[in-house]
Design an enzyme around this catalytic site. Sequence first.
Site, PDB file in Angstrom:
ATOM      1  N   CYS A 120      31.202 -52.913 -40.797  1.00 12.87           N
ATOM      2  CA  CYS A 120      30.823 -52.413 -39.476  1.00 12.87           C
ATOM      3  C   CYS A 120      32.097 -52.019 -38.751  1.00 12.87           C
ATOM      4  CB  CYS A 120      30.046 -53.479 -38.706  1.00 12.87           C
ATOM      5  SG  CYS A 120      29.148 -52.809 -37.270  1.00 12.87           S
ATOM      6  N   CYS A 130      29.124 -50.008 -32.909  1.00 13.46           N
ATOM      7  CA  CYS A 130      29.139 -50.100 -34.370  1.00 13.46           C
ATOM      8  C   CYS A 130      29.346 -48.764 -35.055  1.00 13.46           C
ATOM      9  CB  CYS A 130      27.837 -50.730 -34.858  1.00 13.46           C
ATOM     10  SG  CYS A 130      27.568 -52.398 -34.199  1.00 13.46           S
ATOM     11  N   LYS A 203      17.797 -56.020 -38.308  1.00 19.81           N
ATOM     12  CA  LYS A 203      18.757 -56.630 -37.381  1.00 19.81           C
ATOM     13  C   LYS A 203      18.311 -56.317 -35.956  1.00 19.81           C
ATOM     14  CE  LYS A 203      23.678 -56.803 -36.198  1.00 19.81           C
ATOM     15  NZ  LYS A 203      25.026 -56.277 -36.513  1.00 19.81           N
ATOM     16  N   ARG A 213      30.143 -62.670 -30.303  1.00 22.96           N
ATOM     17  CA  ARG A 213      30.938 -61.623 -29.671  1.00 22.96           C
ATOM     18  C   ARG A 213      32.238 -62.167 -29.107  1.00 22.96           C
ATOM     19  NH1 ARG A 213      25.645 -58.291 -27.380  1.00 22.96           N
ATOM     20  NH2 ARG A 213      25.040 -57.604 -29.468  1.00 22.96           N
ATOM     21  N   ARG A 225      23.369 -52.350 -27.465  1.00 23.97           N
ATOM     22  CA  ARG A 225      23.122 -51.865 -28.829  1.00 23.97           C
ATOM     23  C   ARG A 225      21.636 -51.630 -29.097  1.00 23.97           C
ATOM     24  NH1 ARG A 225      27.577 -56.120 -31.023  1.00 23.97           N
ATOM     25  NH2 ARG A 225      29.395 -54.811 -30.621  1.00 23.97           N
ATOM     26  N   GLU A 241      12.050 -50.381 -41.750  1.00 20.16           N
ATOM     27  CA  GLU A 241      13.500 -50.463 -41.954  1.00 20.16           C
ATOM     28  C   GLU A 241      13.821 -50.987 -43.357  1.00 20.16           C
ATOM     29  OE1 GLU A 241      16.169 -49.650 -40.362  1.00 20.16           O
ATOM     30  OE2 GLU A 241      15.664 -49.356 -38.252  1.00 20.16           O
ATOM     31  N   LYS A 256      17.953 -60.729 -39.428  1.00 21.05           N
ATOM     32  CA  LYS A 256      18.916 -61.327 -38.512  1.00 21.05           C
ATOM     33  C   LYS A 256      18.465 -61.080 -37.087  1.00 21.05           C
ATOM     34  CE  LYS A 256      23.788 -61.022 -37.124  1.00 21.05           C
ATOM     35  NZ  LYS A 256      25.074 -60.308 -37.290  1.00 21.05           N
ATOM     36  N   SER A 282      25.075 -67.100 -34.555  1.00 21.44           N
ATOM     37  CA  SER A 282      25.955 -67.912 -33.717  1.00 21.44           C
ATOM     38  C   SER A 282      25.223 -68.637 -32.598  1.00 21.44           C
ATOM     39  CB  SER A 282      27.052 -67.030 -33.117  1.00 21.44           C
ATOM     40  OG  SER A 282      26.503 -65.998 -32.305  1.00 21.44           O
ATOM     41  N   TYR A 321      26.711 -70.930 -40.160  1.00 18.95           N
ATOM     42  CA  TYR A 321      27.942 -71.614 -39.764  1.00 18.95           C
ATOM     43  C   TYR A 321      27.861 -73.108 -40.062  1.00 18.95           C
ATOM     44  CZ  TYR A 321      28.539 -67.152 -37.426  1.00 18.95           C
ATOM     45  OH  TYR A 321      28.644 -65.806 -37.183  1.00 18.95           O
TER      46      TYR A 321
END
Length: 334
Positions: A120, A130, A203, A213, A225, A241, A256, A282, A321
């Site tokens: 990206c 992006c 996404k 971010r 976005r 998609e 996501k 995140s 994570y």
Amino acid sequence: MAFPIVRHRRLRQTASIRGLVRETVLTVDDFIQPIFVVPGNGIKNEITSMPGVYQFSLDTLEQEIKEIAELGISAVLLFGIPESKDSVGSGAYAEDGIVQQATRKIKSLYPDLLVVADTCLCEFTDHGHCGMVHTYERDGHVCGDVLNDESLELLVRTAVSQAEAGADIIAPSNMMDGYVAAIRAGLDEAGFSQVPIMAYSVKYASAFYGPFREAADSAPQFGDRKTYQMDPANVREALREAESDVLEGADMLMVKPALAFLDVLRVVRDQFDLPLVAYNVSGEYSLVKAAAMQGWINERAIVTEMLLGMKRAGADIIITYFAKDAARWLREGK
């Protein structure tokens, strides 16, 4: 027949019986650990909104990779923050870009550890979008249109550069129309026909990305976005998609975020048979960490339940994570 002949609790009486009939199982092979790399030396910066997650310079990255490999995690997802940014994100496809350098470093240390390269431009552009943008002023405010077709060339250059550096999997997260076809053609032409594409097929324009971010220094400098990431209200669009990416040559599909979109994971799983990736993002991580730090929840139990939910919904792979923590918990449980 029904109760009292049928007693469902018979199969819940002991841990051994519950284990014997368990339908969904987590293993360390399910996980990909995201990593943030930055220029410089001696850097290990904890991300304020993501306790326990750090930005690493190349020298401190070595210890992190050693820990990941020793835990048995088989793959990392690389995000890079460049020293400088420009309008076309040239650091994303530079031969000596931070992701390219980190990839070479990791592969030299642990050749069998899979490097997944996020493809990206948002971390590398000074506007934080992006792709390429056409900017203009309206009522005294800077506005811009993200240019789809013009961005594809730069994304292809980025993917090829990452593959040349040794990336095992290309993971384009940009949500430009036609991105899979363009990258597949570019990789094939450059001699990387065996490098798979993990497509960020579904996404959403999600509020759960906030902490990322900060970690990736990638917040848009104007607008948002929503013109290229999906509306969280839509699920049929997710199938359109995903189908486009399948037809264009994707090797894996992704949904996501994961936690608020388990229904989407399930419908994508039911419709397509490619390996399916869930990204435990995140904001999902930070919510759990914040509550755990207050002593309000049992972090291990909550995380295990979340990850099981993603697998139960149809995920084959989970980017999280929590990968290192989950790997430790699995090891302790044996």
